[in-house]
Scaffold this active site. Structure first.
Site, short mmCIF file in Angstrom:
data_model
loop_
_atom_site.label_atom_id
_atom_site.label_comp_id
_atom_site.label_asym_id
_atom_site.label_seq_id
_atom_site.Cartn_x
_atom_site.Cartn_y
_atom_site.Cartn_z
N GLY A 89 33.88 18.46 -55.51
CA GLY A 89 33.73 19.60 -56.38
C GLY A 89 33.29 20.82 -55.61
O GLY A 89 32.10 21.05 -55.42
N THR A 90 34.27 21.56 -55.13
CA THR A 90 33.91 22.70 -54.31
C THR A 90 35.17 23.52 -54.08
O THR A 90 36.27 23.08 -54.44
CB THR A 90 33.34 22.23 -52.96
N THR A 91 35.01 24.72 -53.53
CA THR A 91 36.18 25.45 -53.02
C THR A 91 35.84 25.97 -51.64
O THR A 91 34.86 26.70 -51.47
CB THR A 91 36.52 26.66 -53.92
N ASP A 126 32.36 28.43 -51.55
CA ASP A 126 31.42 28.69 -52.64
C ASP A 126 30.11 28.00 -52.29
O ASP A 126 29.92 27.55 -51.15
CB ASP A 126 32.01 28.19 -53.98
N LYS A 159 27.72 25.59 -47.45
CA LYS A 159 28.89 24.75 -47.23
C LYS A 159 29.62 25.10 -45.95
O LYS A 159 30.62 24.46 -45.62
CB LYS A 159 29.85 24.87 -48.42
#
Lengths: 204, 273
Positions: B56-58, B73, B89
Site C-alpha cells: 500500500g504505497t505509491t 508518498d 519511503k
C-alpha cells in the site's frame, strides 16, 4: 502472458519472444529481451516467473561458458540442452524453477537444431515449438505453413504471421516482439516487431 | 541453487554444557516446537499470507536528461487503519544512490541498509564506486535466495554512476528490470497514467520534479493506501538531493483552488419586536 516460439529453417534457427515485463495488470516494461545469446552459436528463449527466468538462464549461460573455458571447445547444442534439462530435473522435487525454454543452436556437423524444454524438465528435439498463451495460435499457424528447409524469407514471413495472429486474437496480447537467429555465422538479433515504442529506452 | 546458510550454523554443544545464570544452554542449536496441527504446510502458507502486507504505497522514479527523479508518498496502512502519515519511503543507500520502499517496511529498510554495507565494502575492496547495475544485482540475488519465504519488497534502485543515470526495479519475487520509468505500489497505476502522459526526456529539473509531485498527488487522491507527504528527490552527477516534501492535502488545494462562491442570500437578524 509471455509468448516464446521458434522454428528451424534451411541452415538456421529462429527464436521469437514477446518483450513485455508484466506484474498483474501493470506493464512495467515493453522492451525486455527474453532471448538470451547463450554463446556464439546458441540462443535461449525463456518464459516464466520473473526471478526464475533471469537467474536460471544466467546460471546456464555461465556454466556453458565455464565448460568452454575449461575444455577449450564449446558445448554442443544437444549437450547444452541436456544439461539445462538436467538442472531443471534436479531442482524439480526441491525448489523448482518455473521457466519454459526453447534452446536453438547451430553445430558445424549437425546444422541447426531446436530443443523444447518445459518447466517440469521435459526435453524434446523439435522442428517448431511454442510456449505461453501465444502458443495456441502460433502452433497451429506453424503446423499449417511450416515445411522443413524453409528459406529465411519464408520463415520470417511465418513468424510475422504468428505475431499478427497473436496480436489480433489474444486478449492481453503483448505489443512488441524480438526475433533472433542462429546460423553458421553465429547467434544474433534479427529484428524487433514493435507496435508500441517506449520513449528513449535501451534494452536491458 | 544453494542457499548460503553458513550464518545460521550453531556451535556444537559442549558436554556438561556451558550454562548461563538462567540455566539456559548457551550452545544449543536454535529450535522451537512445531505447532500441533494437521496441515502444517497450509498453516505455514497462511502464516506467510498473514504477515505479508499489501504494497500500500505509491513510489515512482524516472530517468531524464538531467538525471533521475525519485518520488514517494509517506502513508503506512494496516488494512483500513492508517498507522503513519510520515514514513520515509525513500531510503538513502549512499550519497549517490537511492532506494524506494514498497511492501514490508522492515524488509525494505533492512535489506537496503545491508545493500549499503555491501556497496561500501565493494568500494573499499575495488577502490571505485559500485555501479547501479552491480548494486541492483547484489540486491536481486539476495532477494532471490529468500524467494518463497515471505519477504515483501518492491523497490527501485536509482543512482548516478560512470555510465550516467541508472534505474532498476527489483522485487522480492526475484525480478529485476532495467528501465527509464517505473512506479511501484497500490497507487502505481494512477501514477503511471499521469507520469506517462507528461513525460519528456528533455525536461528541466523543476519540470521533472513537478511531474513527479503531480503523479504522486493524483495517486494519493484515488488510492486509499497512499497519502501523507509527497517527497521528491533528484539524483544528479554529484549525488542525490531532496527537492521537496509537500503535504498532498495542501497540494490538492494548490492544484484545484476553491473559488469563492457568490453569496445568494444572507441571513439577517429579524427586526426587534
Amino acid at each position: 502472458m509471455e509468448c516464446v516460439f521458434g522454428l528451424l529453417g534451411d541452415g538456421f534457427a529462429l527464436v521469437a519472444a514477446d518483450t513485455s515485463a508484466v506484474h498483474s495488470i501493470l506493464v512495467h516494461k515493453s522492451n525486455e529481451d527474453k532471448v538470451m545469446i547463450l554463446d556464439s552459436h546458441k540462443l535461449l528463449g525463456a518464459s516464466g516467473e520473473a526471478g526464475d527466468r533471469v537467474q536460471f538462464t544466467e546460471y546456464i549461460q555461465k556454466n556453458v561458458h565455464l565448460y568452454e573455458f575449461r575444455n577449450g571447445i564449446p558445448l554442443a547444442t544437444a549437450a547444452a540442452a541436456n544439461f539445462t534439462r538436467g538442472e531443471l530435473a534436479l531442482a524439480l522435487r526441491k525448489n523448482p524453477y518455473f521457466v519454459n525454454i526453447l534452446l536453438a543452436g547451430y553445430d558445424k556437423d549437425i546444422g541447426p537444431s531446436l530443443y523444447y524444454i518445459d518447466y517440469i524438465a521435459t526435453l524434446h528435439k523439435v522442428d517448431k515449438g511454442a510456449f505461453g498463451y501465444g502458443s495456441y495460435f502460433a502452433l497451429s499457424m506453424m503446423d499449417r505453413h511450416y515445411h522443413s528447409g524453409m528459406s529465411l524469407e519464408d520463415a520470417i514471413d511465418l513468424v510475422d504471421k504468428c505475431i499478427i495472429e497473436i496480436r489480433s486474437r489474444l486478449v492481453v496480447a503483448p505489443p512488441n516482439f524480438v526475433i533472433k537467429i542462429v546460423d553458421k555465422d553465429g547467434a544474433r538479433e534479427y529484428a524487433w516487431r514493435e507496435s508500441i515504442k517506449d520513449a528513449g529506452v535501451s534494452a536491458a | 541453487m544453494k542457499l548460503d546458510l553458513s550464518g545460521l550454523q550453531s556451535f556444537p554443544s559442549i558436554p556438561g554444557g556451558a550454562v548461563d545464570d538462567l540455566g539456559v544452554d548457551l550452545f544449543a542449536a536454535p529450535s522451537f516446537q512445531l505447532p500441533a496441527c494437521s496441515d502444517f504446510d497450509g498453516f505455514q502458507k497462511d502464516a506467510i499470507q498473514m504477515v505479508k502486507p499489501a504494497k500500500g504505497t505509491t513510489t515512482l522514479a524516472f530517468i531524464f536528461k538531467e538525471g533521475v527523479i525519485v518520488a514517494a508518498d509517506s502513508r503506512a496502512s494496516m488494512g483500513g487503519y492508517i498507522s503513519s502519515q510520515s514514513v520515509k519511503k525513500i531510503i538513502e543507500i549512499n550519497p549517490y544512490m537511492l532506494g524506494t520502499m514498497a511492501g514490508g517496511a522492515a524488509d525494505c529498510q533492512f535489506w537496503h541498509r545491508n545493500l549499503g554495507i555491501k556497496c561500501r565494502l565493494h568500494e573499499l575492496a575495488n577502490k571505485r564506486r559500485i555501479s547501479v547495475t552491480g548494486a541492483s544485482k547484489l540486491l536481486a540475488n539476495i532477494l532471490y535466495s529468500y524467494r518463497g519465504m515471505g519477504l515483501s519488497v518492491g523497490t527501485m534502485i536509482a543512482g548516478w554512476d560512470e555510465k550516467g543515470p541508472g534505474l532498476y526495479y527489483v522485487d522480492s519475487e526475484g525480478g529485476r528490470l532495467k528501465g527509464t520509468r517505473f512506479s511501484v505500489g497500490s497507487g502505481s497505476p494512477y501514477a503511471y497514467g499521469v507520469l506517462d502522459s507528461g513525460y519528456r526526456f528533455d525536461m528541466t529539473v523543476e519540470e521533472a520534479a513537478e511531474l513527479a509531485r503531480r503523479s504522486i498527488y493524483h495517486a494519493t487522491f484515488r488510492d486509499g493506501a497512499s497519502g501523507g507527504v509527497a517527497s521528491v528527490y533528484h539524483v544528479g552527477p554529484d549525488g542525490w538531493k531532496k527537492l521537496s516534501g509537500d503535504d498532498v492535502g495542501e497540494l490538492h488545494y494548490k492544484y484545484y483552488p476553491v473559488a469563492p462562491t457568490p453569496v445568494e442570500q444572507e441571513m439577517t437578524d429579524a427586526p426587534a419586536a
